[in-house]
Design a protein around this motif. Structure first.
Motif, PDB file in Angstrom:
ATOM      1  N   LYS A 340      -1.376   0.507   9.192  1.00 12.55           N
ATOM      2  CA  LYS A 340      -1.867   1.792   8.881  1.00 12.55           C
ATOM      3  C   LYS A 340      -1.146   2.008   7.474  1.00 12.55           C
ATOM      4  N   GLN A 341       0.290   1.540   7.141  1.00 12.82           N
ATOM      5  CA  GLN A 341       0.980   1.829   5.999  1.00 12.82           C
ATOM      6  C   GLN A 341       0.191   0.939   4.914  1.00 12.82           C
ATOM      7  N   SER A 342      -0.740  -0.099   5.084  1.00 10.73           N
ATOM      8  CA  SER A 342      -1.532  -0.755   4.207  1.00 10.73           C
ATOM      9  C   SER A 342      -3.020  -0.265   4.110  1.00 10.73           C
ATOM     10  N   PHE A 343      -3.511   0.028   5.268  1.00 11.64           N
ATOM     11  CA  PHE A 343      -4.997   0.417   4.773  1.00 11.64           C
ATOM     12  C   PHE A 343      -5.388   1.722   5.259  1.00 11.64           C
ATOM     13  N   THR A 382      -7.485  11.921  -0.881  1.00 14.70           N
ATOM     14  CA  THR A 382      -6.221  11.833  -0.617  1.00 14.70           C
ATOM     15  C   THR A 382      -5.860  10.675   0.187  1.00 14.70           C
ATOM     16  N   TYR A 383      -7.043   9.947   0.711  1.00 17.05           N
ATOM     17  CA  TYR A 383      -6.772   9.049   1.836  1.00 17.05           C
ATOM     18  C   TYR A 383      -5.805   7.920   1.425  1.00 17.05           C
ATOM     19  N   GLU A 384      -5.850   7.463   0.323  1.00 17.10           N
ATOM     20  CA  GLU A 384      -5.083   6.342  -0.329  1.00 17.10           C
ATOM     21  C   GLU A 384      -3.775   6.630  -0.628  1.00 17.10           C
ATOM     22  N   LYS A 385      -3.459   7.874  -0.678  1.00 20.12           N
ATOM     23  CA  LYS A 385      -1.916   8.355  -1.011  1.00 20.12           C
ATOM     24  C   LYS A 385      -0.998   7.574   0.259  1.00 20.12           C
ATOM     25  N   THR A 387      -0.562   4.452   0.498  1.00 22.25           N
ATOM     26  CA  THR A 387      -1.133   3.154   1.067  1.00 22.25           C
ATOM     27  C   THR A 387      -1.198   2.169   0.006  1.00 22.25           C
ATOM     28  N   LEU A 388      -1.646   0.910   0.242  1.00 22.63           N
ATOM     29  CA  LEU A 388      -1.646  -0.050  -0.742  1.00 22.63           C
ATOM     30  C   LEU A 388      -3.074  -0.295  -1.670  1.00 22.63           C
ATOM     31  N   TRP A 389      -3.860   0.696  -1.081  1.00 25.44           N
ATOM     32  CA  TRP A 389      -4.953   0.653  -1.923  1.00 25.44           C
ATOM     33  C   TRP A 389      -4.947   0.852  -3.342  1.00 25.44           C
ATOM     34  N   GLY A 390      -5.558   0.392  -4.136  1.00 23.67           N
ATOM     35  CA  GLY A 390      -5.385   0.324  -5.557  1.00 23.67           C
ATOM     36  C   GLY A 390      -4.207  -0.409  -6.229  1.00 23.67           C
TER      37      GLY A 390
END
Length: 697
Positions: A340-343, A382-385, A387-390
């Motif tokens: 969850k911290q990643s995705f 705001t979903y990727e805040k 997280t490791l996205w990007g």
């Protein structure tokens, strides 16, 4: 190895020897006991050093070029083929005509691939309503178009070409009528909505619409109006293990490209480390002279085949089949909290991560409704805040040139890629047809390249310990490419003979050489310079990264000028002024040099400089024509010419003052040397003394 690669590699020792001789000459001139070299001399030496380093990195492309052939008939049966999700991205319906976008969508839906394993997603970063309406029209037209393509075995399945297909049956006349009606509806929707709404690329609420109530011949369409979030949304809808990414104007010209890509992805010898298959970018609107160097010949004829023999070509923005797993990083982690911290916090998506090879197309309305709610959550801005996205997953955001940076990181992780260049272009797009769009596009590219160079991910530092040396050199060449503006400003010289050799060895014409040289000079003093400056300013927090889509809309006069092979100078003053200034400087230098040769008789000292100015003027004759001779709309604006003339006068005056100051300093040194020589013997006396003191023979 091809003949062109053999010629280029054969002459590398000759080029290297010439560079060693040049450095020896320059260093000996600096180190000998004589008056210190002047500033212009040092600038020329620095320029030669930079050009030599760039040349050295450029040689990595010629060490091991390869070409590949596919055999799609050896693939497994259709029911055993993996699923493919097609991502098509658009951003501004005013610059990217909706009809072109829908033609690309329809061509992707018509790929020669099992329809139950093919899904097409359209992402509109601008959030234009016309995109949604256009997709609905495309979905309706696809019900007739896809069966027609398969029934008649069309080799090119973009409906735009239907006008060029001879009419042999009533069915073809009927489909032409339906396409004309489709065009009319899409264009009308664009006109009506275009006058009512303003496109915004800022954060906006996502709108997701799924259209998959289709007959068996149709591929599913997923239309998503959201900024670069299709990867996550598709993960819970279809979750295909492979992804085709296309620009909105890059339609599928060869319907077999998916099967060609699977020849590599399903090859057990290379598949484990393979991340993506890159097809070349080719364009349908290039004129015979290619005056803007739009076909990117050096990249796709020389450089990418050269990298294919190393670790593989760079990711090139469009026309590539990516393994979804490669974008997710290390999937060995099973801890839910870590996942969850990643995705992010979508349970549906986290479950899909470990089910990539289980194609999950939506089957019923109930599941479709639930997944659309989850997709709204995944598509929120705001979903990727946190997280490791990007950052470590997906397409990486560290550079405005996210394709280049994402491919670079994949190669640093040990992934490989393949360059597939079939005889029939797999995809065809629209190239720029005016100078302004070409320079804006070039500035964005070079800003992104130099942005990475100035970051902690610099290829010379980050890549050297993670990639083979030759692969690092290939990335290093592009990392330094924006700095081409320095030697061109200081030296106005480049390796013209090497370029001539490259052009002739690849079967191109002298006209191609002149066009590529002209565009390279223009980009060096504008796109490369502005791209480097933008990257430097961003490092100091004085500028934010921005993405401006290339304009795909061209008026009739612009197209007419392009087809006639005439440069269109309808561009900003900021872009035109450096180009025109350098041309006027060379005109003055040429006239002054010729006068000096005939009046002062200084042929030995001046001929080389005059010849270089003449060469630059000959290559850039279309620019001189635009300044002085042309009267059409695309000529160089008179205010730009006058401004460039004023800047030229200022630069010449500054140079004259600098040379006068240096002459005064040299005069003092000469006077001092002459006074000290009064107390020393003359050269003749020195020789006589040495002879007298030497042993007799």
């Amino acid at each position: 190895m091809s003949l062109s690669a053999h010629i280029l590699c054969h002459n590398q020792p000759l080029h290297f020897t010439a560079l060693v001789a040049l450095f020896y000459y320059r260093l000996s001139s600096i180190l000998l006991p004589k008056p210190k070299p002047s500033l212009p001399y040092l600038l020329v030496f620095a320029s030669e050093m930079l050009l030599s380093i760039i040349w050295l990195f450029d040689q990595a492309y010629t060490w091991r070029p390869v070409s590949r052939t596919t055999f799609p008939e050896r693939l497994p049966e259709d029911e055993e083929l993996p699923g493919i999700d097609v991502f098509i991205c658009t951003a501004d319906h005013k610059k990217e005509p909706p009809l072109e976008v829908m033609n690309t969508v329809l061509s992707a839906m018509a790929l020669d691939y099992p329809s139950d394993k093919l899904s097409v997603y359209l992402s509109d970063d601008g959030g234009a309503s016309v995109t949604l309406l256009g997709m609905r029209e495309a979905w309706l037209f696809a019900r007739s178009w896809l069966p027609f393509c398969r029934r008649f075995g069309l080799k090119t399945r973009c409906p735009e070409i239907i006008q060029m297909v001879p009419s042999f049956s009533k069915e073809k006349e009927k489909i032409k009528g339906k396409y004309e009606l489709f065009k009319e509806r899409v264009n009308k929707a664009g006109e009506n909505i275009g006058s009512e709404e303003a496109t915004s690329s800022k954060d906006h609420s996502p709108v997701i619409e799924v259209m998959d109530d289709e007959p068996k011949d149709d591929a599913g369409i997923k239309q998503a109006k959201m900024p670069l979030l299709v990867l996550r949304v598709s993960g819970i809808m279809t979750n295909s293990p492979y992804i085709l990414v296309l620009d909105c104007d890059m339609y599928c010209n060869d319907p077999t490209s998916a099967r060609q890509a699977m020849c590599f992805h399903l090859d057990p010898k290379i598949s484990p480390s393979l991340a993506f298959i890159q097809f070349p970018q080719k364009f349908r609107n290039i004129n015979k002279n290619d005056i803007y160097d739009g076909q990117l010949r050096k990249i796709f004829v020389i450089r990418w085949p050269g990298m294919d023999g190393l670790q593989g070509p760079m990711l090139s923005g469009t026309g590539f089949y990516m393994k979804r797993e490669a974008l997710y990083g290390n999937l060995s982690q099973k801890d839910v909290l870590h996942l969850k911290q990643s995705f992010g916090h979508s349970n549906e998506f986290i479950m899909s991560v470990h089910k990539i090879y289980q194609y999950g197309a939506i089957k019923n309305t109930e599941s479709s409704s639930k997944l659309q709610q989850e997709a709204q959550f995944l598509a929120s801005c705001t979903y990727e805040k946190n997280t490791l996205w990007g950052e470590q997953m997906g397409f990486l955001y560290h550079s405005v040139l996210e394709d280049y940076f994402t491919g670079f990181i994949l190669h640093c992780k040990g992934k490989t890629s393949v360059f597939c260049n079939p005889s029939k272009p797999a995809f065809l797009g629209s190239s720029t047809t005016n100078l302004n769009d070409m320079m804006v596009q070039g500035t964005r590219w070079n800003f992104g390249l130099f942005e990475v160079t100035l970051s902690k991910f610099c290829p010379f530092i980050y890549g050297l310990s993670r990639m083979p040396v030759l692969q690092t050199m290939c990335y290093g060449y592009l990392a330094l490419q924006p700095l081409y503006f320095l030697p061109l400003w200081f030296h106005l010289h480049a390796s013209h003979l090497k370029h001539l050799e490259e052009v002739l060895s690849t079967g191109a014409s002298i006209q191609t050489l002149l066009n590529e040289q002209r565009i390279w000079m223009m980009k060096s003093v504008t796109a490369y310079a502005y791209g480097s400056l933008d990257a430097i300013l961003k490092c100091f927090g004085m500028r934010e990264a921005s993405f401006l889509p290339t304009n795909k809309v061209a008026d009739d006069e612009q197209v007419a000028l392009y087809q006639m092979g005439k440069l269109n100078f309808q561009s900003s003053t900021m872009i035109l002024t450096p180009i025109i200034t350098l041309i006027i400087l060379n005109m003055v230098s040429f006239i002054g040099g010729v006068a000096r040769m005939f009046i002062a008789g200084s042929w030995d000292d001046t001929f080389g400089q005059v010849f270089l100015s003449l060469y630059i003027l000959m290559v850039n004759y279309p620019v001189i024509e635009g300044m002085l001779l042309r009267k059409d709309k695309g000529r160089v604006p008179t205010p730009v010419t006058l401004l460039s003339l004023v800047i030229t006068i200022f630069l010449l005056s500054l140079g004259h003052m600098t040379l006068n100051c240096e002459s005064d300093g040299s005069g003092e040194l000469i006077d001092s040397a002459q006074s000290s020589s009064l107390n020393s013997p003359s050269p003749v006396e020195q020789v006589t003394n040495r002879v007298r003191n030497s042993p007799s023979v």
